[in-house]
Scaffold this motif. Sequence first.
Motif, mmCIF file in Angstrom:
data_model
loop_
_atom_site.group_PDB
_atom_site.id
_atom_site.type_symbol
_atom_site.label_atom_id
_atom_site.label_comp_id
_atom_site.label_asym_id
_atom_site.label_seq_id
_atom_site.Cartn_x
_atom_site.Cartn_y
_atom_site.Cartn_z
ATOM 1 N N LYS A 22 0.858 -1.191 0.000
ATOM 2 C CA LYS A 22 0.000 0.000 0.000
ATOM 3 C C LYS A 22 0.894 1.240 0.000
ATOM 4 O O LYS A 22 2.096 1.163 0.333
ATOM 5 C CB LYS A 22 -0.940 0.009 1.196
ATOM 6 C CG LYS A 22 -0.275 0.004 2.546
ATOM 7 C CD LYS A 22 -1.306 -0.087 3.655
ATOM 8 C CE LYS A 22 -0.659 -0.011 5.040
ATOM 9 N NZ LYS A 22 0.277 -1.115 5.282
ATOM 10 N N ILE A 23 0.317 2.384 -0.369
ATOM 11 C CA ILE A 23 1.088 3.628 -0.413
ATOM 12 C C ILE A 23 1.637 3.938 0.978
ATOM 13 O O ILE A 23 0.931 3.852 1.981
ATOM 14 C CB ILE A 23 0.211 4.786 -0.925
ATOM 15 C CG1 ILE A 23 -0.123 4.559 -2.401
ATOM 16 C CG2 ILE A 23 0.929 6.124 -0.749
ATOM 17 C CD1 ILE A 23 -1.036 5.599 -2.993
ATOM 18 N N GLY A 24 2.903 4.281 1.021
ATOM 19 C CA GLY A 24 3.568 4.581 2.283
ATOM 20 C C GLY A 24 4.402 3.436 2.823
ATOM 21 O O GLY A 24 5.225 3.632 3.719
ATOM 22 N N ASP A 25 4.209 2.224 2.273
ATOM 23 C CA ASP A 25 4.992 1.075 2.732
ATOM 24 C C ASP A 25 6.469 1.257 2.402
ATOM 25 O O ASP A 25 6.825 1.753 1.329
ATOM 26 C CB ASP A 25 4.503 -0.218 2.065
ATOM 27 C CG ASP A 25 3.239 -0.770 2.693
ATOM 28 O OD1 ASP A 25 2.775 -0.191 3.700
ATOM 29 O OD2 ASP A 25 2.716 -1.779 2.182
ATOM 30 N N LYS A 26 7.350 0.842 3.316
ATOM 31 C CA LYS A 26 8.789 0.811 3.069
ATOM 32 C C LYS A 26 9.134 -0.581 2.530
ATOM 33 O O LYS A 26 8.730 -1.586 3.126
ATOM 34 C CB LYS A 26 9.558 1.089 4.345
ATOM 35 C CG LYS A 26 9.271 2.443 4.985
ATOM 36 C CD LYS A 26 9.802 3.583 4.141
ATOM 37 C CE LYS A 26 9.540 4.933 4.796
ATOM 38 N NZ LYS A 26 10.237 5.089 6.093
ATOM 39 N N THR A 27 9.846 -0.637 1.419
ATOM 40 C CA THR A 27 10.154 -1.920 0.795
ATOM 41 C C THR A 27 11.633 -2.267 0.921
ATOM 42 O O THR A 27 12.493 -1.384 0.943
ATOM 43 C CB THR A 27 9.782 -1.910 -0.703
ATOM 44 O OG1 THR A 27 10.549 -0.895 -1.374
ATOM 45 C CG2 THR A 27 8.300 -1.637 -0.894
ATOM 46 N N LYS A 28 11.898 -3.562 0.967
ATOM 47 C CA LYS A 28 13.259 -4.075 0.963
ATOM 48 C C LYS A 28 13.422 -4.885 -0.321
ATOM 49 O O LYS A 28 12.792 -5.923 -0.503
ATOM 50 C CB LYS A 28 13.504 -4.945 2.196
ATOM 51 C CG LYS A 28 14.946 -5.439 2.314
ATOM 52 C CD LYS A 28 15.167 -6.195 3.609
ATOM 53 C CE LYS A 28 15.193 -5.240 4.791
ATOM 54 N NZ LYS A 28 15.590 -5.935 6.040
ATOM 55 N N GLY A 29 14.258 -4.379 -1.222
ATOM 56 C CA GLY A 29 14.418 -5.001 -2.526
ATOM 57 C C GLY A 29 14.879 -6.446 -2.453
ATOM 58 O O GLY A 29 15.803 -6.774 -1.712
ATOM 59 N N GLY A 30 14.219 -7.297 -3.241
ATOM 60 C CA GLY A 30 14.585 -8.701 -3.297
ATOM 61 C C GLY A 30 13.967 -9.544 -2.222
ATOM 62 O O GLY A 30 14.045 -10.782 -2.271
ATOM 63 N N ILE A 31 13.314 -8.924 -1.259
ATOM 64 C CA ILE A 31 12.757 -9.647 -0.114
ATOM 65 C C ILE A 31 11.241 -9.498 -0.027
ATOM 66 O O ILE A 31 10.503 -10.497 0.018
ATOM 67 C CB ILE A 31 13.394 -9.152 1.206
ATOM 68 C CG1 ILE A 31 14.910 -9.346 1.185
ATOM 69 C CG2 ILE A 31 12.758 -9.857 2.396
ATOM 70 C CD1 ILE A 31 15.342 -10.786 1.135
ATOM 71 N N ASP A 32 10.750 -8.281 -0.002
ATOM 72 C CA ASP A 32 9.327 -8.032 0.241
ATOM 73 C C ASP A 32 8.468 -8.360 -0.983
ATOM 74 O O ASP A 32 8.824 -8.007 -2.117
ATOM 75 C CB ASP A 32 9.093 -6.567 0.629
ATOM 76 C CG ASP A 32 9.698 -6.221 1.977
ATOM 77 O OD1 ASP A 32 9.915 -7.152 2.771
ATOM 78 O OD2 ASP A 32 9.959 -5.027 2.244
ATOM 79 N N VAL A 33 7.346 -9.008 -0.751
ATOM 80 C CA VAL A 33 6.383 -9.294 -1.808
ATOM 81 C C VAL A 33 5.414 -8.126 -1.906
ATOM 82 O O VAL A 33 4.789 -7.741 -0.911
ATOM 83 C CB VAL A 33 5.598 -10.594 -1.510
ATOM 84 C CG1 VAL A 33 4.554 -10.853 -2.594
ATOM 85 C CG2 VAL A 33 6.553 -11.775 -1.403
ATOM 86 N N ILE A 34 5.325 -7.504 -3.090
ATOM 87 C CA ILE A 34 4.437 -6.349 -3.255
ATOM 88 C C ILE A 34 3.145 -6.706 -3.975
ATOM 89 O O ILE A 34 2.175 -5.939 -3.935
ATOM 90 C CB ILE A 34 5.142 -5.190 -3.982
ATOM 91 C CG1 ILE A 34 5.592 -5.612 -5.393
ATOM 92 C CG2 ILE A 34 6.320 -4.676 -3.161
ATOM 93 C CD1 ILE A 34 6.132 -4.451 -6.234
ATOM 94 N N ALA A 35 3.108 -7.855 -4.652
ATOM 95 C CA ALA A 35 1.902 -8.259 -5.400
ATOM 96 C C ALA A 35 2.004 -9.739 -5.739
ATOM 97 O O ALA A 35 3.044 -10.380 -5.562
ATOM 98 C CB ALA A 35 1.754 -7.424 -6.668
ATOM 99 N N LYS A 36 0.887 -10.265 -6.228
ATOM 100 C CA LYS A 36 0.850 -11.677 -6.640
ATOM 101 C C LYS A 36 0.091 -11.784 -7.959
ATOM 102 O O LYS A 36 -1.040 -11.317 -8.088
ATOM 103 C CB LYS A 36 0.166 -12.518 -5.563
ATOM 104 C CG LYS A 36 0.140 -14.017 -5.876
ATOM 105 C CD LYS A 36 -0.333 -14.828 -4.689
ATOM 106 C CE LYS A 36 0.709 -14.831 -3.576
ATOM 107 N NZ LYS A 36 0.359 -15.751 -2.480
ATOM 108 N N LEU A 37 0.731 -12.396 -8.956
ATOM 109 C CA LEU A 37 0.106 -12.607 -10.252
ATOM 110 C C LEU A 37 -0.916 -13.746 -10.146
ATOM 111 O O LEU A 37 -0.648 -14.757 -9.500
ATOM 112 C CB LEU A 37 1.169 -12.942 -11.302
ATOM 113 C CG LEU A 37 2.240 -11.868 -11.551
ATOM 114 C CD1 LEU A 37 3.334 -12.428 -12.445
ATOM 115 C CD2 LEU A 37 1.632 -10.611 -12.161
ATOM 116 N N VAL A 38 -2.064 -13.562 -10.788
ATOM 117 C CA VAL A 38 -3.106 -14.585 -10.719
ATOM 118 C C VAL A 38 -3.502 -15.056 -12.109
ATOM 119 O O VAL A 38 -3.161 -14.438 -13.101
ATOM 120 C CB VAL A 38 -4.346 -14.046 -9.972
ATOM 121 C CG1 VAL A 38 -3.994 -13.727 -8.530
ATOM 122 C CG2 VAL A 38 -4.922 -12.810 -10.666
#
Length: 216
Positions: free
Chosen positions: A200-216
């Motif tokens: 969601k907007i405002g989330d801090k992400t860690k590249g290569g680790i955090d899942v931001i979405a899932k393809l269906v």
Amino acid sequence: MKLHKESKGTISVAIIAIIIIGLISVHYLKIWSLLVLIPLLIILGLVFWFFRVPNRAIIDHKENVIAPVDGKVVMIKEVFEDEFLKEKCIQVSIFMSPLNVHICRYPVSGQVIYKKYHQGKYLVAWHEKSSTDNERTTVAVESLIHHKVVFRQIAGYVARRIVMNCNEGDDAKAGHEFGFIKFGSRMDVFLPLDTEIICKIGDKTKGGIDVIAKLV
């Protein structure tokens, strides 16, 4: 601390500049030269920090879309991607400050089917038009489950060098490096409309680790 290979030229120039300025300040300012030297050493430390390469355990992914960079999610919206997909999709944008790790990683696993470099402006990276007006690269990957995912490195007001180390036909592995951007910048990911967005907007992400979405 391990440093990224892109650091060599920048750090060499920074060290030489600091030595020259330091010698001049010591010669003319004597003890007061500390007022110049201390800020310069702090800046050099920040340059080293910028080019750090963190140790991260990257795992295999099939449906998951992984954060391609460290940063902050600043945009999630439906847009029309007119360079490659030529259709409506969901755009997820992550802004990187100069203090973030600037390694760029594949958001999905699959095969690289498109790449292109675009010259452009240097609007601030959070500006909405930076995705189409700024210097940028565009890469498309056909995922393991046959979705086409586009992602874009965008130079910001400070960033003046984009590195893209991939070619059409390459195997893409989610979370693994494909490029680098020097200093503040942004990365956009364009996903199919039916993608399950987890961030969601405002989330801090860690590249290569955090899942931001899932393809269906």
